[in-house]
Design a protein around this motif. Structure first.
Motif, PDB file in Angstrom:
ATOM      1  N   GLU A 128       0.849  -1.184   0.000  1.00 49.86           N
ATOM      2  CA  GLU A 128       0.000   0.000   0.000  1.00 49.86           C
ATOM      3  C   GLU A 128       0.892   1.243   0.000  1.00 49.86           C
ATOM      4  O   GLU A 128       2.040   1.207   0.487  1.00 49.86           O
ATOM      5  CB  GLU A 128      -0.907   0.017   1.248  1.00 49.86           C
ATOM      6  CG  GLU A 128      -1.844  -1.170   1.401  1.00 49.86           C
ATOM      7  CD  GLU A 128      -2.995  -1.151   0.403  1.00 49.86           C
ATOM      8  OE1 GLU A 128      -3.085  -0.210  -0.413  1.00 49.86           O
ATOM      9  OE2 GLU A 128      -3.802  -2.108   0.432  1.00 49.86           O
ATOM     10  N   LYS A 131       3.335   2.259   2.931  1.00 52.46           N
ATOM     11  CA  LYS A 131       3.479   1.136   3.860  1.00 52.46           C
ATOM     12  C   LYS A 131       4.852   0.490   3.692  1.00 52.46           C
ATOM     13  O   LYS A 131       5.320   0.260   2.570  1.00 52.46           O
ATOM     14  CB  LYS A 131       2.383   0.094   3.585  1.00 52.46           C
ATOM     15  CG  LYS A 131       2.490  -1.169   4.438  1.00 52.46           C
ATOM     16  CD  LYS A 131       1.362  -2.135   4.090  1.00 52.46           C
ATOM     17  CE  LYS A 131       1.439  -3.417   4.871  1.00 52.46           C
ATOM     18  NZ  LYS A 131       0.345  -4.361   4.536  1.00 52.46           N
ATOM     19  N   LYS A 147      -4.928  -9.128  -4.906  1.00 48.25           N
ATOM     20  CA  LYS A 147      -5.188  -7.919  -4.123  1.00 48.25           C
ATOM     21  C   LYS A 147      -6.674  -7.579  -4.241  1.00 48.25           C
ATOM     22  O   LYS A 147      -7.098  -6.839  -5.120  1.00 48.25           O
ATOM     23  CB  LYS A 147      -4.313  -6.773  -4.630  1.00 48.25           C
ATOM     24  CG  LYS A 147      -4.193  -5.595  -3.682  1.00 48.25           C
ATOM     25  CD  LYS A 147      -3.206  -4.566  -4.251  1.00 48.25           C
ATOM     26  CE  LYS A 147      -3.025  -3.418  -3.278  1.00 48.25           C
ATOM     27  NZ  LYS A 147      -2.094  -2.390  -3.847  1.00 48.25           N
TER      28      LYS A 147
END
Length: 464
Positions: A128, A131, A147
């Motif tokens: 992400e 992240k 995903k």
């Protein structure tokens, strides 16, 4: 648009009644619209798939006459294509590598259960923006996960059940390739349906939870979606899920038990579908009538008595030569003697009205193809001194009477009248001497079928 349906069994067991009904409805829908019916073998479960199960599926489809237009396609022969699409999803950001072990994933699920949340993969390795991912453990091979969208709903208008909505929050990021690179079930199904241009997926409602996953994969690939219809399950006569004790055995058990394919097809067609009050119809009629609007939303019950009734109907309609070819091997195993015996087709014609299965027909016809061995007590009871003179006269006149049923019936009546007897007094000992049993079709029909030489020889054996 050309309608394209598919039947896609996993060869981890035999083709059973539920699978056969799914195949029938998919086949009939394609035939109704002049489309194509595709057979696909989903054999990626290497531990449970067997060549014997594949052959049992093919044999079952052949026996039922559900011939495919394309295939059979085998998923294990499409590995290169699946790897290509996985690479495509990785490149587009719709899939990612996950280095968690199965034990780590199970620990995640336990933590979520303890917190009162739905157990699932927690997205540790899901990339992400902003992240930071964990360090890759040395020597550990990853799986590939799809995903899945985090928000929104998946909604489709199910062709059987009506609108169904499942939240993406209910779905975690499913594995689409294992650590050894082999793809998983839902991924392969989505790619196959895309590549094979399937327009309508008709399958059991145990697949409802797979549908949103497959839709999300197809959406990520930019593929057009098929329409989905999920059939309710089949229950046993006691209302419980159909199992082996109810008859959920291999479809190929049914020909072994003496059922005709047209009876099984007619019966399966009425399991969860109807056309007014019509109970008996050909497959041509079925295909012309069949649509998904008249499928029941509730489970159907399997009824052996109804199947037997239909089988009796189709046995009575069947060509005697065809029936003879089917029952002869059964009779040979029972020691039938065909040399010097009546024509098997003629015996079939006489016996087929009263049986529900081909095995019953073979058993019933055996009385013409074995030597009579009447019970001694029964013979003593019916072959009395009072009736022997009538039987001797009857035997003598059998030497010259015209050998047709009408003449033989007249001879019986003449003999009865001459000796002041009732029909059972003469018919019962005749049955015992000719067949060894008391229950047979009309005695004049039995006498005619045996033929003059056999009748005279058997009567002489007992009377002289």
């Amino acid at each position: 648009m050309t309608v394209r349906t598919r039947f896609a069994p996993s060869p981890t067991g035999f083709l059973h009644v539920g699978g056969a009904r799914t195949a029938l409805f998919s086949w009939a829908y394609a035939r109704h619209f002049g489309g194509k019916f595709i057979l696909r073998i989903e054999d990626t479960d290497l531990e449970r798939s067997t060549p014997e199960a594949v052959q049992a599926i093919l044999d079952g489809m052949q026996w039922l006459g559900l011939h495919h237009d394309e295939g059979p396609f085998y998923q294990m022969q499409r590995m290169d294509r699946y790897r290509e699409v996985i690479s495509q999803l990785l490149a587009s950001g719709h899939a990612y590598y996950c280095y968690c072990t199965p034990e780590e994933v199970e620990a995640m699920r336990e933590r979520l259960r303890a917190a009162g949340e739905k157990p699932r993969y927690d997205g540790t390795w899901r990339p992400e923006p902003g992240k930071t991912l964990p360090s890759i453990p040395e020597g550990r091979k990853p799986v590939v996960r799809f995903k899945n969208p985090l928000d929104g709903d998946i909604t489709w208008n199910d062709l059987v059940k009506g609108p169904i909505t499942i939240s993406n929050r209910e779905l975690d990021d499913l594995i689409i390739a294992r650590t050894d690179g082999t793809p998983t079930y839902n991924f392969c199904v989505a790619v196959d349906d895309w590549d094979m241009r399937i327009t309508h997926v008709i399958r059991g409602d145990d697949h409802v939870n797979n549908t949103p996953r497959q839709i999300n994969i197809l959406n990520a690939l930019g593929a057009s979606l098929p329409q989905y219809g999920h059939l309710p399950m089949i229950l046993g006569s006691d209302g419980e899920k159909l199992s082996k004790r109810h008859g959920a055995v291999s479809v190929m058990e049914y020909p072994a038990q003496g059922y005709l394919p047209e009876a099984m097809l007619n019966y399966l067609a009425r399991l969860g579908w109807s056309h007014g009050d019509d109970e008996i119809f050909s497959m041509e009629q079925f295909c012309s009538w069949f649509d998904l609007d008249h499928l029941s939303k509730s489970a159907a019950q399997f009824n052996h008595e109804k199947l037997a009734w239909l089988n009796n109907h189709y046995i009575k309609l069947a060509d005697n030569a065809r029936l003879a070819a089917l029952v002869r091997p059964v009779m040979e195993r029972e020691g039938a003697q065909f040399e010097g015996a009546p024509v098997l087709e003629a015996a079939i014609a006489l016996m087929k009205e009263r049986v529900n299965t081909l095995n019953e027909l073979a058993d019933a016809a055996m009385l013409f193809f074995r030597q009579p061995k009447p019970d001694a007590e029964l013979l003593k009871q019916h072959l009395t001194d009072a009736v022997k003179p009538a039987l001797l006269q009857y035997m003598e006149q059998c030497k010259s009477v015209e050998w047709d049923r009408q003449s033989l019936a007249a001879l019986l009546k003449e003999t009865l009248a001459a000796h002041k007897l009732k029909m059972p007094q003469l018919a019962m000992p005749l049955r015992l001497m000719l067949t060894g049993q008391l229950q047979t079709p009309s005695i004049d029909a039995v006498v005619e079928l045996f033929g003059r030489d056999t009748v005279l020889a058997r009567l002489k054996n007992f009377l002289q």
